[in-house]
Design a protein around this motif. Structure first.
Motif, short mmCIF file in Angstrom:
data_model
loop_
_atom_site.label_atom_id
_atom_site.label_comp_id
_atom_site.label_asym_id
_atom_site.label_seq_id
_atom_site.Cartn_x
_atom_site.Cartn_y
_atom_site.Cartn_z
N LYS A 142 17.87 28.72 48.36
CA LYS A 142 19.06 28.56 47.37
C LYS A 142 18.67 29.01 45.92
O LYS A 142 19.39 28.23 44.99
CB LYS A 142 20.00 27.55 47.65
CG LYS A 142 20.28 27.26 49.03
CD LYS A 142 21.31 26.06 49.14
CE LYS A 142 21.51 25.74 50.75
NZ LYS A 142 22.38 26.57 51.53
N THR B 205 17.45 31.88 43.09
CA THR B 205 17.36 33.53 42.66
C THR B 205 16.24 33.48 41.67
O THR B 205 15.80 32.88 41.02
CB THR B 205 18.72 34.06 42.02
OG1 THR B 205 19.97 33.60 42.90
CG2 THR B 205 18.45 35.39 41.61
N THR C 209 17.50 36.70 46.15
CA THR C 209 18.12 35.09 46.62
C THR C 209 17.58 34.87 47.80
O THR C 209 17.74 35.51 48.50
CB THR C 209 19.41 35.07 46.61
OG1 THR C 209 19.94 35.64 44.93
CG2 THR C 209 19.94 33.59 46.39
N ILE D 183 18.37 32.58 50.66
CA ILE D 183 19.56 32.00 51.32
C ILE D 183 19.09 30.78 52.33
O ILE D 183 19.73 29.51 52.15
CB ILE D 183 20.41 33.10 52.03
CG1 ILE D 183 20.77 34.10 51.38
CG2 ILE D 183 21.33 32.25 52.67
CD1 ILE D 183 21.74 33.80 50.24
N VAL E 193 16.11 34.22 55.33
CA VAL E 193 16.99 35.01 55.05
C VAL E 193 17.23 35.21 53.59
O VAL E 193 17.43 34.32 52.82
CB VAL E 193 18.50 34.37 55.41
CG1 VAL E 193 19.59 35.24 55.47
CG2 VAL E 193 18.27 34.08 57.14
N ILE E 194 17.35 36.53 52.96
CA ILE E 194 17.65 36.92 51.53
C ILE E 194 18.38 37.73 51.51
O ILE E 194 19.26 38.23 52.43
CB ILE E 194 15.98 37.52 51.17
CG1 ILE E 194 15.77 38.99 51.98
CG2 ILE E 194 14.98 36.70 51.34
CD1 ILE E 194 14.83 39.77 51.45
N ASN E 195 18.93 37.91 50.06
CA ASN E 195 20.05 38.52 49.61
C ASN E 195 19.53 39.44 48.40
O ASN E 195 18.96 38.89 47.60
CB ASN E 195 21.22 37.87 49.14
CG ASN E 195 22.41 38.52 48.85
OD1 ASN E 195 22.46 39.54 48.76
ND2 ASN E 195 23.41 37.67 48.31
N LYS F 284 20.82 42.93 46.41
CA LYS F 284 21.74 43.77 46.22
C LYS F 284 22.94 43.64 46.80
O LYS F 284 23.56 44.64 47.63
CB LYS F 284 21.33 45.12 46.35
CG LYS F 284 20.09 45.61 45.29
CD LYS F 284 19.67 47.26 45.28
CE LYS F 284 18.95 47.43 44.15
NZ LYS F 284 18.66 48.92 44.01
N ASP F 285 23.45 42.37 46.90
CA ASP F 285 24.71 41.83 47.81
C ASP F 285 24.61 42.26 49.41
O ASP F 285 25.51 42.42 50.11
CB ASP F 285 25.90 42.73 47.33
CG ASP F 285 26.18 42.15 45.81
OD1 ASP F 285 25.80 41.14 45.49
OD2 ASP F 285 26.73 43.07 45.06
N THR F 286 23.40 42.53 49.83
CA THR F 286 23.27 42.33 51.26
C THR F 286 22.07 41.57 51.75
O THR F 286 21.18 41.34 51.09
CB THR F 286 22.40 43.86 51.46
OG1 THR F 286 23.43 45.05 51.04
CG2 THR F 286 22.37 44.20 53.09
N ARG F 287 22.46 40.90 52.89
CA ARG F 287 21.55 39.93 53.68
C ARG F 287 20.40 40.28 54.65
O ARG F 287 21.07 41.46 55.17
CB ARG F 287 22.12 38.77 54.29
CG ARG F 287 22.97 37.95 53.21
CD ARG F 287 23.63 36.70 54.04
NE ARG F 287 24.34 35.87 52.89
CZ ARG F 287 24.91 34.67 53.16
NH1 ARG F 287 24.61 34.25 54.37
NH2 ARG F 287 25.44 34.07 52.39
N TYR F 288 19.32 40.14 54.30
CA TYR F 288 18.19 40.79 55.44
C TYR F 288 17.60 39.38 55.81
O TYR F 288 17.37 38.28 55.35
CB TYR F 288 17.28 41.42 54.62
CG TYR F 288 17.83 42.90 54.29
CD1 TYR F 288 18.23 43.77 54.88
CD2 TYR F 288 18.08 42.77 52.62
CE1 TYR F 288 18.72 45.01 54.52
CE2 TYR F 288 18.67 43.71 52.04
CZ TYR F 288 18.94 45.05 53.04
OH TYR F 288 19.71 46.27 52.66
#
Length: 71
Positions: free
Chosen positions: A9, A11, A39, A41, A49-51, A53-57
């Motif tokens: 949590k 960035t 970020t 997550i 789980v990362i974010n 450019k506004d996308t989660r991977y």
């Protein structure tokens, strides 16, 4: 500090990617480049789980160790 060692949590800015060409190319297709915000997550088992450019991977421990973050 690598992504693997970073708290969830939070960035950070990516400082550099330390990996072979195959992993570096893969991370760049996700948008993981130098000076890009990332970020964390959550962490589930050995997956992060990362974010980016506004996308989660979801990435595994080996890839998380390749992403060096700015302190």
């Amino acid at each position: 500090m690598t992504l693997k060692e970073a708290p969830i949590k939070t960035t950070f800015l990516i400082k550099e990617i330390i990996a072979n060409d195959k992993i570096t190319t893969f991370l760049r297709t996700l948008g993981c480049m130098d000076d890009e915000e990332i970020t964390i997550i959550s962490k589930i088992s050995n997956n992060w789980v990362i974010n980016v450019k506004d996308t989660r991977y979801a990435i595994d421990k080996n890839i998380a160790e390749c992403i060096v973050l700015c302190d």
